[in-house]
Scaffold this active site. Structure first.
Site, PDB file in Angstrom:
ATOM      1  N   THR A 257      -0.579   4.493 -12.235  1.00 20.03           N
ATOM      2  CA  THR A 257      -1.625   5.314 -12.837  1.00 20.03           C
ATOM      3  C   THR A 257      -1.039   6.335 -13.800  1.00 20.03           C
ATOM      4  OG1 THR A 257      -3.045   5.128 -10.913  1.00 20.03           O
ATOM      5  CG2 THR A 257      -3.382   7.056 -12.297  1.00 20.03           C
TER       6      THR A 257
ATOM      7  N   GLY B   1       0.073   5.838  -6.794  1.00 19.33           N
ATOM      8  CA  GLY B   1       0.571   5.065  -5.664  1.00 19.33           C
ATOM      9  C   GLY B   1      -0.494   4.102  -5.175  1.00 19.33           C
TER      10      GLY B   1
ATOM     11  N   ARG C  40     -13.084  -3.491  -6.611  1.00 20.15           N
ATOM     12  CA  ARG C  40     -12.176  -2.608  -5.864  1.00 20.15           C
ATOM     13  C   ARG C  40     -11.918  -1.316  -6.671  1.00 20.15           C
ATOM     14  NH1 ARG C  40      -7.091   0.104  -6.892  1.00 20.15           N
ATOM     15  NH2 ARG C  40      -6.034   0.410  -4.921  1.00 20.15           N
ATOM     16  N   VAL C  41     -12.018  -0.191  -5.985  1.00 18.46           N
ATOM     17  CA  VAL C  41     -11.714   1.106  -6.605  1.00 18.46           C
ATOM     18  C   VAL C  41     -10.722   1.821  -5.703  1.00 18.46           C
ATOM     19  CG1 VAL C  41     -12.659   3.341  -7.291  1.00 18.46           C
ATOM     20  CG2 VAL C  41     -13.983   1.246  -7.695  1.00 18.46           C
ATOM     21  N   GLY C  42      -9.671   2.366  -6.291  1.00 22.55           N
ATOM     22  CA  GLY C  42      -8.674   3.103  -5.520  1.00 22.55           C
ATOM     23  C   GLY C  42      -8.949   4.598  -5.547  1.00 22.55           C
TER      24      GLY C  42
ATOM     25  N   GLY D 186      -3.528   3.224  -3.843  1.00 19.67           N
ATOM     26  CA  GLY D 186      -4.783   3.933  -3.613  1.00 19.67           C
ATOM     27  C   GLY D 186      -5.479   3.556  -2.327  1.00 19.67           C
TER      28      GLY D 186
HETATM   29  N1  ASP Z   1      -3.543   4.739  -7.374  1.00 17.46           N
HETATM   30  C1  ASP Z   1      -3.979   3.676  -8.229  1.00 17.46           C
HETATM   31  C2  ASP Z   1      -4.838   2.721  -7.480  1.00 17.46           C
HETATM   32  O1  ASP Z   1      -4.574   2.462  -6.315  1.00 17.46           O
HETATM   33  C3  ASP Z   1      -2.916   2.916  -8.884  1.00 17.46           C
HETATM   34  C4  ASP Z   1      -1.552   3.468  -8.816  1.00 17.46           C
HETATM   35  O2  ASP Z   1      -1.357   4.658  -9.055  1.00 17.46           O
HETATM   36  O3  ASP Z   1      -0.626   2.671  -8.554  1.00 17.46           O
HETATM   37  O4  ASP Z   1      -5.751   2.175  -8.066  1.00 17.46           O
END
Ligand code: ASP
Length: 304
Positions: free
Chosen positions: A157, A208, A185-187, A210
């Site tokens: 992100t 990270g 899907r939403v993180g 999510g």
């Molecule tokens: N946190 C984001 C998600 O899980 C992606 C990431 O930062 O790796 O969608």
């Protein structure tokens, strides 16, 4: 003093864009929006905007959010049809009575505010993303956290925080989410308190996995500790220690900013980098630093 911090080395060009805005007297919200947008349009970045890897149906589905320290919020999630999501989040912040719009409603809102949707969804995938999707369909790669080291190390992100010359803070983030995720899907990224948070006590943005990180409300946790008097670096480290103690396999990272523009950053695992800029240096003069990790092990490709 004006200040910027952003997640991951790939955000460097975006920080330069944001620094140019602040150096010319622009506000924190504009700096964060345009800085993130520059990263979304950078095809080398495989985890946000155009260049991001698609969902399991081969469609680019984007999340983004913006928040100001005076409590204005705009977020879109599972947005399809566009190469970038943060301009849509800005339209929600500026023009909607609501805070978050998702899916078709977000797309219709973006179109209604002048954003032009692609006529063909294939136009939304970069050549690299198309190739990776073909490999996914052939069973050569599996879904999961999208650390796609083929093009750039540590793609994740884009999260950015800015403090402008008037002392206002804004935070934002954008992502294409987990590679080859289930449609819809939403993180954590577009969720206020999880992926980003800002108020008069400070601001934070997270990156990270999510799905694992959501329950910790990481961005809020960092700001809440600053409200209690903790220094920003120690607040970031404390939040990461809490995540790591509860789930040692979860890979999480956070960066925060105090109301005076001071910056902190920490991760559960080694290898997380942040890009920083401070007023008094040239817009191009950004610093890229590895954040302190709370465990000995380094960031891996998958949290599972
Ligand atoms: N946190 C984001 C998600 O899980 C992606 C990431 O930062 O790796 O969608």
């Amino acid at each position: 003093m004006s200040s910027i911090v952003a997640t991951w080395a790939f955000s460097g060009p975006g920080v330069v864009t944001a620094a140019g805005i602040l150096a010319n007297g622009g506000g924190a919200l504009d700096a964060v929006e345009h800085g993130i947008h520059a990263v979304e349009l950078d095809t080398r970045v495989t985890s946000a905007g155009y260049g991001g890897l698609p969902n399991a149906l081969g469609r680019l589905q984007l999340d983004a959010a913006l928040m100001t320290d005076d409590g204005r919020i705009g977020a879109v999630m599972a947005l399809e049809g566009f190469r970038a999501a943060v301009p849509a989040a800005r339209h929600v912040l500026d023009h909607s009575p609501h805070s978050i719009l998702g899916g078709d409603g977000a797309a219709a809102f973006a179109t209604g505010h002048g954003m032009v949707a692609a006529t063909d969804t294939a136009q939304l995938l970069s050549p690299h993303a198309k190739k990776r999707y073909r490999q996914f369909r052939n069973g050569e790669i599996s879904p999961g956290p999208h650390r796609d080291h083929a093009t750039m190390p540590h793609t994740d992100t884009v999260g950015m925080i800015a403090r402008d010359a008037d002392g206002r803070l804004a935070a934002g983030c954008a992502t294409s989410g987990m590679q080859f995720k289930a449609p819809g899907r939403v993180g954590d990224s577009p969720i206020v308190g999880a992926g980003l948070y800002a108020d008069e006590a400070g601001a934070a943005v997270a990156s990270g996995d999510g799905d694992q990180m959501l329950r910790f409300c990481i961005a809020f946790l960092v700001v809440e500790q600053m409200r209690g008097g903790e220094e920003v670096q120690l607040a970031c480290e404390a939040a990461m220690r809490r995540v790591h103690a509860a789930d040692p396999k979860c890979q999480a990272a956070v960066t925060g900013m105090s109301p005076d523009g001071g910056v902190g950053a920490a991760a559960t695992h080694g290898g997380f980098r942040v890009v920083r800029w401070r007023a008094g240096t040239g817009a191009e003069d950004v610093q890229n630093e590895e954040a302190r990790a709370v465990s000995e092990t380094t960031w891996k490709h998958s949290c599972v």
